[in-house]
Design a protein around this motif. Structure first.
Motif, PDB file in Angstrom:
ATOM      1  N   ASP A  40      13.860 -25.438-127.117  1.00 38.77           N
ATOM      2  CA  ASP A  40      12.519 -24.890-126.849  1.00 38.77           C
ATOM      3  C   ASP A  40      12.513 -23.380-127.070  1.00 38.77           C
ATOM      4  O   ASP A  40      11.565 -22.822-127.631  1.00 38.77           O
ATOM      5  N   THR A  57      23.105 -20.191-122.070  1.00 42.40           N
ATOM      6  CA  THR A  57      22.948 -18.811-122.534  1.00 42.40           C
ATOM      7  C   THR A  57      22.040 -18.736-123.769  1.00 42.40           C
ATOM      8  O   THR A  57      21.793 -19.743-124.439  1.00 42.40           O
ATOM      9  N   ILE A 106      27.313 -14.481-132.143  1.00 42.45           N
ATOM     10  CA  ILE A 106      25.976 -13.939-131.836  1.00 42.45           C
ATOM     11  C   ILE A 106      26.175 -12.954-130.683  1.00 42.45           C
ATOM     12  O   ILE A 106      26.732 -13.321-129.647  1.00 42.45           O
ATOM     13  N   ALA A 131      15.200 -28.199-120.087  1.00 38.93           N
ATOM     14  CA  ALA A 131      16.327 -28.609-119.232  1.00 38.93           C
ATOM     15  C   ALA A 131      15.938 -28.658-117.754  1.00 38.93           C
ATOM     16  O   ALA A 131      14.871 -29.157-117.400  1.00 38.93           O
ATOM     17  N   ALA A 159      30.330 -20.652-124.203  1.00 36.27           N
ATOM     18  CA  ALA A 159      29.544 -19.733-123.368  1.00 36.27           C
ATOM     19  C   ALA A 159      29.249 -20.455-122.052  1.00 36.27           C
ATOM     20  O   ALA A 159      30.105 -20.542-121.177  1.00 36.27           O
ATOM     21  N   GLY A 160      28.049 -21.031-121.900  1.00 31.75           N
ATOM     22  CA  GLY A 160      27.754 -21.795-120.675  1.00 31.75           C
ATOM     23  C   GLY A 160      28.438 -23.155-120.666  1.00 31.75           C
ATOM     24  O   GLY A 160      28.670 -23.749-119.617  1.00 31.75           O
ATOM     25  N   GLY A 161      28.730 -23.669-121.840  1.00 28.76           N
ATOM     26  CA  GLY A 161      29.448 -24.946-121.963  1.00 28.76           C
ATOM     27  C   GLY A 161      28.573 -26.178-121.749  1.00 28.76           C
ATOM     28  O   GLY A 161      29.068 -27.299-121.786  1.00 28.76           O
ATOM     29  N   THR A 162      27.272 -26.005-121.557  1.00 25.08           N
ATOM     30  CA  THR A 162      26.417 -27.151-121.188  1.00 25.08           C
ATOM     31  C   THR A 162      26.220 -28.130-122.335  1.00 25.08           C
ATOM     32  O   THR A 162      25.894 -29.283-122.112  1.00 25.08           O
ATOM     33  N   ASN A 163      26.412 -27.706-123.563  1.00 23.00           N
ATOM     34  CA  ASN A 163      26.339 -28.633-124.688  1.00 23.00           C
ATOM     35  C   ASN A 163      27.742 -28.920-125.234  1.00 23.00           C
ATOM     36  O   ASN A 163      28.116 -30.070-125.436  1.00 23.00           O
ATOM     37  N   LEU A 164      28.526 -27.872-125.397  1.00 21.00           N
ATOM     38  CA  LEU A 164      29.836 -28.053-126.042  1.00 21.00           C
ATOM     39  C   LEU A 164      30.732 -28.992-125.230  1.00 21.00           C
ATOM     40  O   LEU A 164      31.408 -29.857-125.798  1.00 21.00           O
ATOM     41  N   PHE A 194      33.668 -20.982-129.900  1.00 19.15           N
ATOM     42  CA  PHE A 194      33.307 -20.175-128.738  1.00 19.15           C
ATOM     43  C   PHE A 194      32.784 -21.102-127.653  1.00 19.15           C
ATOM     44  O   PHE A 194      32.104 -22.093-127.956  1.00 19.15           O
TER      45      PHE A 194
HETATM   46  C1  LIG Z   1      20.514 -32.906-119.661  1.00 15.58           C
HETATM   47  C2  LIG Z   1      20.149 -31.755-120.551  1.00 15.58           C
HETATM   48  C3  LIG Z   1      18.802 -31.502-120.799  1.00 15.58           C
HETATM   49  C4  LIG Z   1      18.450 -30.436-121.632  1.00 15.58           C
HETATM   50  N1  LIG Z   1      17.130 -30.200-121.902  1.00 15.58           N
HETATM   51  C5  LIG Z   1      16.796 -29.189-122.752  1.00 15.58           C
HETATM   52  C6  LIG Z   1      15.438 -28.944-123.105  1.00 15.58           C
HETATM   53  O1  LIG Z   1      14.526 -29.625-122.643  1.00 15.58           O
HETATM   54  N2  LIG Z   1      15.175 -27.924-123.958  1.00 15.58           N
HETATM   55  C7  LIG Z   1      16.167 -27.138-124.490  1.00 15.58           C
HETATM   56  O2  LIG Z   1      15.869 -26.224-125.260  1.00 15.58           O
HETATM   57  N3  LIG Z   1      17.448 -27.354-124.188  1.00 15.58           N
HETATM   58  C8  LIG Z   1      17.787 -28.356-123.331  1.00 15.58           C
HETATM   59  N4  LIG Z   1      19.100 -28.592-123.050  1.00 15.58           N
HETATM   60  C9  LIG Z   1      20.128 -27.874-123.795  1.00 15.58           C
HETATM   61  C10 LIG Z   1      20.588 -26.607-123.145  1.00 15.58           C
HETATM   62  O3  LIG Z   1      19.539 -25.674-123.174  1.00 15.58           O
HETATM   63  C11 LIG Z   1      21.773 -26.133-123.984  1.00 15.58           C
HETATM   64  O4  LIG Z   1      22.847 -27.015-123.709  1.00 15.58           O
HETATM   65  C12 LIG Z   1      22.181 -24.711-123.685  1.00 15.58           C
HETATM   66  O5  LIG Z   1      21.143 -23.812-123.960  1.00 15.58           O
HETATM   67  C13 LIG Z   1      23.409 -24.320-124.485  1.00 15.58           C
HETATM   68  O6  LIG Z   1      23.846 -23.047-124.048  1.00 15.58           O
HETATM   69  P1  LIG Z   1      25.350 -22.844-123.572  1.00 15.58           P
HETATM   70  O7  LIG Z   1      25.537 -21.408-123.278  1.00 15.58           O
HETATM   71  O8  LIG Z   1      25.696 -23.785-122.461  1.00 15.58           O
HETATM   72  O9  LIG Z   1      26.122 -23.255-124.904  1.00 15.58           O
HETATM   73  P2  LIG Z   1      27.586 -23.853-125.126  1.00 15.58           P
HETATM   74  O10 LIG Z   1      27.589 -25.296-124.764  1.00 15.58           O
HETATM   75  O11 LIG Z   1      28.620 -22.973-124.490  1.00 15.58           O
HETATM   76  O12 LIG Z   1      27.689 -23.673-126.688  1.00 15.58           O
HETATM   77  C14 LIG Z   1      26.856 -24.357-127.594  1.00 15.58           C
HETATM   78  C15 LIG Z   1      27.287 -24.007-129.008  1.00 15.58           C
HETATM   79  O13 LIG Z   1      27.010 -22.643-129.287  1.00 15.58           O
HETATM   80  C16 LIG Z   1      28.197 -21.944-129.664  1.00 15.58           C
HETATM   81  N5  LIG Z   1      28.052 -20.601-129.079  1.00 15.58           N
HETATM   82  C17 LIG Z   1      27.723 -20.326-127.782  1.00 15.58           C
HETATM   83  N6  LIG Z   1      27.514 -19.007-127.647  1.00 15.58           N
HETATM   84  C18 LIG Z   1      27.724 -18.441-128.863  1.00 15.58           C
HETATM   85  C19 LIG Z   1      27.652 -17.106-129.362  1.00 15.58           C
HETATM   86  N7  LIG Z   1      27.317 -16.074-128.582  1.00 15.58           N
HETATM   87  N8  LIG Z   1      27.918 -16.893-130.670  1.00 15.58           N
HETATM   88  C20 LIG Z   1      28.254 -17.930-131.489  1.00 15.58           C
HETATM   89  N9  LIG Z   1      28.346 -19.213-131.070  1.00 15.58           N
HETATM   90  C21 LIG Z   1      28.078 -19.453-129.783  1.00 15.58           C
HETATM   91  C22 LIG Z   1      29.343 -22.770-129.119  1.00 15.58           C
HETATM   92  O14 LIG Z   1      30.519 -22.591-129.873  1.00 15.58           O
HETATM   93  C23 LIG Z   1      28.781 -24.164-129.249  1.00 15.58           C
HETATM   94  O15 LIG Z   1      28.971 -24.623-130.565  1.00 15.58           O
HETATM   95  C24 LIG Z   1      19.475 -29.626-122.194  1.00 15.58           C
HETATM   96  C25 LIG Z   1      20.822 -29.879-121.918  1.00 15.58           C
HETATM   97  C26 LIG Z   1      21.173 -30.939-121.115  1.00 15.58           C
HETATM   98  C27 LIG Z   1      22.627 -31.181-120.841  1.00 15.58           C
END
Ligand SMILES: Cc1cc2nc3c(=O)[nH]c(=O)nc-3n(C[C@H](O)[C@H](O)[C@H](O)COP(=O)(O)OP(=O)(O)OC[C@H]3O[C@@H](n4cnc5c(N)ncnc54)[C@H](O)[C@@H]3O)c2cc1C
Ligand code: SF4
Length: 333
Positions: free
Chosen positions: A163, A107, A212, A98, A28-33, A26
């Motif tokens: 966090d 997300t 989720i 972040a 979602a926001g893509g910020t980690n994947l 999946f």
């Molecule tokens: C520079 C930087 C600094 C950061 N600092 C912090 C910090 O200080 N504290 C902190 O907590 N976080 C921090 N983050 C992390 C950031 O909070 C996460 O990258 C973000 O919350 C991930 O959410 P996303 O929707 O972008 O996930 P995605 O990148 O889209 O997905 C992440 C993972 O979750 C899975 N996924 C997503 N949604 C679902 C769903 N609904 N059901 C099942 N699987 C799912 C995806 O398949 C993937 O494996 C930081 C990130 C960066 C790049």
């Protein structure tokens, strides 16, 4: 980047069915994947875009709790008036994570499932059991300043970096999911993450394709709450140590004590023995010190991260002083 198929899911059910295929993910926001894909640490064959599904509502439940859709952004959740008023430690934890730009994309579901920030996990030439099971762990004898002091195994000592998950652990959140076969379940956050054991590549109890859909919070705790995060700089940095604390006061005694910890455990950490030491007693530094000793009695440093043991003790003491000082002010008002 390796080629992959991209599909936008039309409904949660369809998303689950599509993601049941091996090597589907999946997004979602893509910020980690996306970062992990650029480094070829994640190499999915199929990306299932869930970002336009109708899962972005924050709603009150019949029992005065809160149901947070999986696609609610970290920014919207932190700013929600109900969250700020009744679950303030969650709002604080989100704002401590972040940056503003990232929180606008990140997300709720993605935040819970973000991967560790262990430097060796992100370095393809390093040995890492989480990235490549059975290859070894370069963090054990390497630069392990950010790694865990609790919950590690001989295979992995990576910290869970979220966090928000620490706050939700303190608040007894439950994760609501939808499986590829249409079944739903609710998983208490305390049962959601797995300790690394021998195979740290498996981090949660989710099955392939299990989506989720929401996170559910029970009714407000009603006491004093704080989220204290110690980090290398004031923003845009992961926790060295963080403490989520919630305490109620009744007749000068601490009740319903909740404590969860980030930056120190291989999963968002909670140890109810520590809460029980404080429960029903009058706040004092001596008691807080006893609680810290109990929390840390099985803690193990690996060299560079030894400093986390005294830092955790001081951060816990400070969080407990902050929450209980608030009640002293209330009592004397
Ligand atoms: C520079 C930087 C600094 C950061 N600092 C912090 C910090 O200080 N504290 C902190 O907590 N976080 C921090 N983050 C992390 C950031 O909070 C996460 O990258 C973000 O919350 C991930 O959410 P996303 O929707 O972008 O996930 P995605 O990148 O889209 O997905 C992440 C993972 O979750 C899975 N996924 C997503 N949604 C679902 C769903 N609904 N059901 C099942 N699987 C799912 C995806 O398949 C993937 O494996 C930081 C990130 C960066 C790049
Ligand atoms: S601590 Fe875990 S994530 Fe880090 S190198 Fe070792 S196995 Fe990999």
């Amino acid at each position: 980047m390796r080629p992959f198929e991209y599909t936008r899911a039309a409904s949660p059910g369809e998303a689950g069915q599509m993601a049941a295929a091996p090597d589907a993910r999946f997004i979602a926001g893509g910020t980690n994947l996306l970062d992990l894909m650029k480094l070829q640490i994640e190499t999915p064959d199929a990306l299932i875009d869930i970002s336009r599904l109708d899962l972005a509502a924050i709603e009150r439940t019949d029992d005065r709790g809160l149901r947070i859709g999986a696609l609610v952004t970290n920014a919207d959740l932190a700013a929600d008036p109900d969250v700020r008023r009744h679950w303030p430690l969650l709002s604080r934890a989100l704002l401590a994570g972040a940056s503003g730009q990232l929180r606008n994309k990140a997300t709720t579901g993605g935040n819970l499932l973000q991967r560790t920030r262990c430097g060796y996990f992100y370095e393809p030439s390093a040995r890492c059991n989480k990235r490549m099971p059975g290859s070894g762990c370069d963090a054990m004898e390497g630069i392990n300043r950010m790694n865990a002091i609790l919950g590690g195994s001989s295979a992995c000592i990576a910290v869970h970096p979220s966090d928000m998950a620490v706050a939700m652990r303190a608040l007894d959140a439950e994760v609501e999911t939808l499986s590829a076969d249409g079944a739903t379940r609710r998983i208490p956050l305390g049962d959601f993450y797995r300790l690394p054991g021998e195979d740290p590549s498996v981090e949660t109890v989710l099955a392939p394709g299990e989506l989720i859909v929401a996170v559910v919070l029970p009714p407000p705790h009603g006491g004093w709450q704080t989220y204290r995060k110690v980090r290398d700089r004031a923003s845009y940095a992961f926790a060295l140590v963080s403490v989520a604390a919630a305490v109620r006061l009744e007749d000068g005694l601490m009740r319903d004590v909740r404590l969860a910890f980030g930056g120190i455990g291989t999963m968002p950490w909670r140890d109810q023995r520590v809460e029980l030491v404080l429960e029903g007693k009058a706040p004092s530094d001596k008691l807080f010190d006893e609680a810290a000793r109990l929390l840390l009695q099985e803690a193990r440093g690996h060299g560079h991260n030894d400093f986390k043991i005294p830092l955790t003790r001081r951060t816990l003491m400070a969080a407990l002083r902050e929450t209980t000082a608030s009640f002293e002010e209330e009592t004397s008002a």
